[in-house]
Design an enzyme around this catalytic site. Structure first.
Site, PDB file in Angstrom:
ATOM      1  N   ASP A  47     -16.859  37.969  13.880  1.00 38.19           N
ATOM      2  CA  ASP A  47     -16.955  37.758  15.332  1.00 38.19           C
ATOM      3  C   ASP A  47     -16.472  36.351  15.690  1.00 38.19           C
ATOM      4  O   ASP A  47     -16.385  36.000  16.876  1.00 38.19           O
ATOM      5  CB  ASP A  47     -18.363  38.049  15.870  1.00 38.19           C
ATOM      6  N   SER A  48     -16.085  35.564  14.681  1.00 34.97           N
ATOM      7  CA  SER A  48     -15.381  34.304  14.936  1.00 34.97           C
ATOM      8  C   SER A  48     -14.122  34.563  15.752  1.00 34.97           C
ATOM      9  O   SER A  48     -13.540  33.635  16.313  1.00 34.97           O
ATOM     10  CB  SER A  48     -15.008  33.615  13.618  1.00 34.97           C
ATOM     11  N   ASP A  86     -18.027  42.532  11.329  1.00 40.02           N
ATOM     12  CA  ASP A  86     -19.223  41.897  11.900  1.00 40.02           C
ATOM     13  C   ASP A  86     -19.843  42.732  13.015  1.00 40.02           C
ATOM     14  O   ASP A  86     -19.122  43.265  13.873  1.00 40.02           O
ATOM     15  CB  ASP A  86     -18.833  40.545  12.515  1.00 40.02           C
ATOM     16  N   LYS A 116     -21.569  43.359   8.503  1.00 36.68           N
ATOM     17  CA  LYS A 116     -22.291  42.102   8.283  1.00 36.68           C
ATOM     18  C   LYS A 116     -23.127  41.798   9.511  1.00 36.68           C
ATOM     19  O   LYS A 116     -22.668  42.026  10.639  1.00 36.68           O
ATOM     20  CB  LYS A 116     -21.320  40.951   8.013  1.00 36.68           C
ATOM     21  N   GLU A 118     -26.285  38.885  11.053  1.00 39.44           N
ATOM     22  CA  GLU A 118     -26.912  37.575  10.863  1.00 39.44           C
ATOM     23  C   GLU A 118     -28.434  37.683  10.919  1.00 39.44           C
ATOM     24  O   GLU A 118     -28.967  38.425  11.762  1.00 39.44           O
ATOM     25  CB  GLU A 118     -26.426  36.603  11.951  1.00 39.44           C
ATOM     26  N   GLU A 189     -24.111  30.087   5.159  1.00 40.18           N
ATOM     27  CA  GLU A 189     -23.244  29.223   5.982  1.00 40.18           C
ATOM     28  C   GLU A 189     -23.956  27.916   6.333  1.00 40.18           C
ATOM     29  O   GLU A 189     -25.128  27.921   6.768  1.00 40.18           O
ATOM     30  CB  GLU A 189     -22.838  29.950   7.286  1.00 40.18           C
TER      31      GLU A 189
HETATM   32  O1  KIV Z   1     -17.420  35.513  12.025  1.00 44.01           O
HETATM   33  C1  KIV Z   1     -17.052  34.974  10.964  1.00 44.01           C
HETATM   34  O2  KIV Z   1     -15.875  34.650  10.764  1.00 44.01           O
HETATM   35  C2  KIV Z   1     -18.061  34.722   9.945  1.00 44.01           C
HETATM   36  C3  KIV Z   1     -17.657  33.871   8.787  1.00 44.01           C
HETATM   37  C4  KIV Z   1     -17.545  32.476   9.203  1.00 44.01           C
HETATM   38  C5  KIV Z   1     -18.564  34.053   7.631  1.00 44.01           C
HETATM   39  O3  KIV Z   1     -19.144  35.166  10.064  1.00 44.01           O
END
Ligand code: KIV
Length: 276
Positions: A47-48, A86, A116, A118, A189
């Site tokens: 989600d970056s 994500d 993934k 959090e 992280e």
């Molecule tokens: O969203 C993302 O790119 C991430 C990485 C920084 C691990 O969660």
């Protein structure tokens, strides 16, 4: 590097063998194909993308549909790497049912092989239930960008001692909770290298670090940081292996100059009335 398709189950084997796991984010076909050809083990549709692709100042506005859209492009390009997508902010925290349905969409509509999310102790039950319906989950603890408001910014976690969120002992508990809930791996992280090493040594599942030192079982970086595709700020943990921002600027400047000077296109880049 294994030639065969990387599966979720291979990451545990890599930890056991002491083979470091190389993970990069990717959001589109060309870069996913480049990284896959180069031999990256895991492609993360993070989600970056909200920050590095969409230009937002946090990951919070990213939607599930956007992650699905980008995951499809990455999956089309991928031949070998494991693709993890994500779950964006507020697509799994509201209820376990929400997490199950949205994890399912990332797999079914996006084509991801794992999701993934959090969070540590507070997300353990959610992880367990998603894993129970056979969707592999990668955990993510420490500096969790979706908690930017609680953390007061993107701040290194685990420097203070205590059991409240972001403290050292709490992070050890978070890691144990993520593992016990059935995650196949976890991202660490923005935590001190010594703490990341301790978590890695205690954990039976692989840890993948970003800003967490060399003691993790693998590393992940955001592709824009690796390729030098950011305009200005680069976090301390990020190492640029190229300067594509500069290269792309130089290419665009040359193109504009040649268009204005009528030196492009030449006959070489033009069609005649006859010929192939
Ligand atoms: O969203 C993302 O790119 C991430 C990485 C920084 C691990 O969660």
């Amino acid at each position: 590097m294994a030639k065969d398709k990387v599966r979720v189950t291979d990451l545990g084997r890599m930890k056991a063998e002491g083979t470091p796991i190389a993970m990069l984010t990717a959001y589109d076909f060309p870069f996913a194909r480049i990284f896959d050809n180069a031999g990256v083990d895991v492609l993360l549709v993070g989600d970056s993308l909200g920050m590095v692709v969409q230009g937002a100042d946090s990951t919070l506005p990213v939607t599930l549909d956007e992650v699905i859209y980008h995951t499809r492009m990455v999956v089309r390009a991928r031949r070998r790497a494991l693709v993890v997508a994500d779950l964006p902010f507020l697509t799994y925290q509201v209820s376990v049912e929400q997490a199950l349905a949205n994890s399912g969409r990332l797999i079914k509509e996006g084509g991801a092989e794992a999701v993934k999310l959090e969070g540590g102790i507070t997300m353990a039950e959610t992880i367990r239930r998603v894993v129970d319906i056979d969707i592999p989950v990668m955990g993510h603890i420490g500096l969790t960008p979706q908690s930017i408001h609680r953390m007061g910014g993107h701040r290194v976690q685990g420097r203070r001692s205590g059991t409240s969120a972001g403290c050292r002992e709490r992070l050890l508990e978070d890691a144990a909770a993520v593992e016990q809930a059935g995650a196949f791996a976890m991202v660490l992280e923005g935590i001190p290298a010594e703490l990341a090493r301790e978590i890695t040594e205690r954990a039976a599942i692989p840890t993948i670090g970003i800003g967490a030192g060399v003691g993790c079982d693998g590393q992940v970086l955001v592709m824009h940081d690796v390729l030098g595709l950011s305009e200005s700020f680069l976090p301390r943990f990020a190492k640029p292996y190229a300067n594509l921002w500069q290269d792309a600027s130089a290419a665009a400047t040359s193109y504009i100059r040649e268009v204005r000077g009528r030196t492009f296109p030449t006959p070489e880049h033009s069609y005649g009335l006859k010929g192939a």
